[in-house]
Design an enzyme around this catalytic site. Structure first.
Site, mmCIF file in Angstrom:
data_model
loop_
_atom_site.group_PDB
_atom_site.id
_atom_site.type_symbol
_atom_site.label_atom_id
_atom_site.label_comp_id
_atom_site.label_asym_id
_atom_site.label_seq_id
_atom_site.Cartn_x
_atom_site.Cartn_y
_atom_site.Cartn_z
ATOM 1 N N GLY A 1 36.222 25.350 50.711
ATOM 2 C CA GLY A 1 34.766 25.448 50.810
ATOM 3 C C GLY A 1 34.341 25.396 52.254
ATOM 4 N N TYR B 1 45.153 31.677 43.204
ATOM 5 C CA TYR B 1 44.407 32.010 44.411
ATOM 6 C C TYR B 1 43.950 30.823 45.239
ATOM 7 C CZ TYR B 1 40.335 33.271 47.243
ATOM 8 O OH TYR B 1 39.455 33.402 48.269
ATOM 9 N N CYS C 1 35.315 23.123 45.902
ATOM 10 C CA CYS C 1 35.275 22.023 46.857
ATOM 11 C C CYS C 1 36.641 21.441 47.126
ATOM 12 C CB CYS C 1 34.425 20.871 46.323
ATOM 13 S SG CYS C 1 32.796 21.337 45.801
ATOM 14 N N ASN D 1 34.673 17.280 43.164
ATOM 15 C CA ASN D 1 35.160 18.651 43.008
ATOM 16 C C ASN D 1 35.163 18.956 41.515
ATOM 17 O OD1 ASN D 1 38.393 20.307 43.323
ATOM 18 N ND2 ASN D 1 36.371 21.185 43.196
ATOM 19 N N GLY D 2 34.498 20.026 41.144
ATOM 20 C CA GLY D 2 34.460 20.409 39.734
ATOM 21 C C GLY D 2 33.055 20.749 39.308
#
Ligand code: AMP
Length: 488
Positions: free
Chosen positions: A52, A271, A26, A126-127
């Site tokens: 995302g 990445y 996210c 996020n996570g």
């Protein structure tokens, strides 16, 4: 072995829905004190779209009410001028997310927003909260009713149930019960609250934007590329274990949790993040070029040209080329209007996807010995398709070089990785992988070189669990996390 590997391909076909809600990738954004808060959130999310692409949402507040719009799809498609016009106020939060297939997807789109005894609260996360299932079980036992299958909802329940009178107090209490990875942005009536887990798994940057005259607005984003688009200045990161409150009284920063060793996700630098971002205080481009340079030293190749797998392999390939002295050639052209195949939920699209996404430049490849640089091999199927593509376009030899170590363990902290059974490096030797991807040679960056390239030091430790299997936090419900993955 090849049977096993073909089976692996088959597995990929059968289990495309393997990605479960525990592993979300996210991007989050927050802004306080700007008359065009929702527009800024829109731009911020636009710059974070790579984090995302399945759903996105913005919640804004003008101090009287909260306005929310979220849905499935890309940021630019969801937020038309009319929609943004319905999101007034001078503070806002936003979220962009990869989620799973299924009918209830939109229910899981964020921000989540609830009315409770602390007022209306919205949250974007996020996570991955690794003890969410346990907390949820306990809460359900006590009568709580959940509306989504997202781990984020447990935070709202914990906040609502807290006996603390202030929102900040309730949030502090809730955060201390969570395990795992979380970079969180909350929106309340007259303020925003920001928090990051004590290990600092996922990034969260803080910035400032001039509004008019001497007034400034405070902004937060997963990556600094969001600040560049809106003209904000990067001030630094929300510290691991820190909570930041921005309201009418100004900016308050406090440490809510005891200090822990940092465990920044190294995959952000390999990445996930954009190379034009500063992540964990370090330039992503710099890390990736260094990975390429060290890869050239550790895994040289007798070849004619260096070709990146665009876009993620480009900086590392540049590093490889400059270190090896071999010419860098853009011999694979990417169509930028196709979503990333890895996270497309339907197999039909994914198989087709590689060809849709990439096309070789025959003129550059014909008769050449090629070093093909990519950031990672997960299941191995992408590499195999690309190696075939490069060979079919006339390359004489294809030497695959990967700018990180073999991926041997799933991530439980927010990066979408399949189960161990599907990770080719967890089940095969280097030679077996080489044969599977049909390369003439294969080389990975060593762990030591990776840690050097991301400038790991005493103050800034990274999480390397996907390469080592050493998870920096206790995974109490690891069996559950694993079997959840198998069930999907
Ligand atoms: P695979 O075919 O499973 O080996 O996929 C490897 C490709 O997927 C590489 O080219 C990576 O750039 C990309 N990739 C690796 N990890 C992820 C991830 N978590 N989300 C999206 N793409 C990824």
């Amino acid at each position: 072995m090849s049977d096993q590997l073909d089976q692996h391909d088959q597995l990929e076909d059968d289990k495309l829905d393997v990605f479960d809600k525990l592993h979300e990738e996210c991007g989050v954004f927050a802004v306080y004190g700007h008359p065009e808060a929702a527009n800024l959130a829109y731009l911020g999310l636009y710059a974070l779209q790579h984090r995302g692409q399945e759903s996105a949402g913005i919640a804004s507040s003008d101090g009287r009410a909260t306005y929310l719009h979220r849905g499935m799809g890309h940021v630019a498609d969801l937020f038309t001028p009319e929609v943004l016009g319905r999101l007034p106020g001078d503070h806002a939060i936003g979220h962009t997310r990869y989620s799973t297939a299924g009918d209830s997807q939109v229910l899981n789109a964020q921000p989540l927003s609830v009315e409770c005894n602390k007022g209306r609260i919205s949250v974007a996360h996020n996570g991955n909260i690794t003890n969410a299932a346990e907390i949820r079980r306990e809460l359900e036992y006590d009568g709580s009713i959940f509306q989504t299958s997202s781990d984020t909802e447990v935070i709202l329940h914990l906040v609502a149930r807290s006996r603390e009178r202030t929102l900040a107090g309730a949030l502090r209490e809730a955060l201390l019960q969570l395990e795992g990875a979380f970079s969180l942005v909350f929106l309340a009536g007259d303020r925003i609250l920001i928090a990051r887990d004590p290990n600092g798994f996922r990034p969260l940057a803080m910035g400032q934007l001039e509004v008019s005259g001497r007034k400034v607005s405070t902004v937060f984003a997963s990556e600094t590329c969001a600040f560049d688009l809106i003209g904000a200045v990067y001030l630094g990161d929300v510290e691991p274990g820190e909570m930041v409150i921005v309201g009418p009284e100004g900016v308050t920063r406090e440490r809510y949790a005891p200090k822990r060793d940092h465990a920044h996700c190294v995959f952000e630098h390999v990445y996930f993040s954009r190379p034009d971002s500063i992540v964990f205080g370090r330039s992503v481009q710099e890390s990736r070029e260094m990975q390429g340079r060290m890869l050239a030293r550790e895994c040289p190749a007798d070849a004619d040209i260096v070709v990146p797998l665009p876009d993620s392999g480009v900086p590392a390939a540049l590093g490889y080329a400059s270190e090896s002295g071999l010419p860098f050639k853009q011999a694979l052209i990417r169509n930028h209007y196709v979503g990333r195949t890895f996270i497309e939920p339907s197999q039909a699209i994914r198989d087709f996807g590689v060809k849709l996404k990439l096309n070789p430049v025959r003129h550059l490849l014909e008769g050449k010995r090629v070093v093909l640089v990519d950031d990672s091999i997960v299941r191995g199927t992408t590499s195999r398709k690309i190696v075939r593509m490069v060979r079919n376009a006339g390359a004489k030899e294809v030497h695959v070089r990967i700018s990180c170590p073999p991926t041997v363990s799933p991530c439980f902290y927010g990066v979408d990785t399949p189960s161990v059974g599907e990770l080719i490096a967890a089940n095969s030797t280097l030679e077996e992988i080489r044969r599977f991807i049909e390369a003439d040679s294969l080389g990975y960056l060593s762990l030591g070189a990776l840690s050097q390239s991301v400038a790991d030091d005493r103050d800034h430790h990274y999480c390397y669990a996907c390469y080592t299997g050493n998870y920096p936090t206790e995974l109490i419900n690891i069996q559950e996390l694993m079997s959840n993955r198998e069930r999907h």
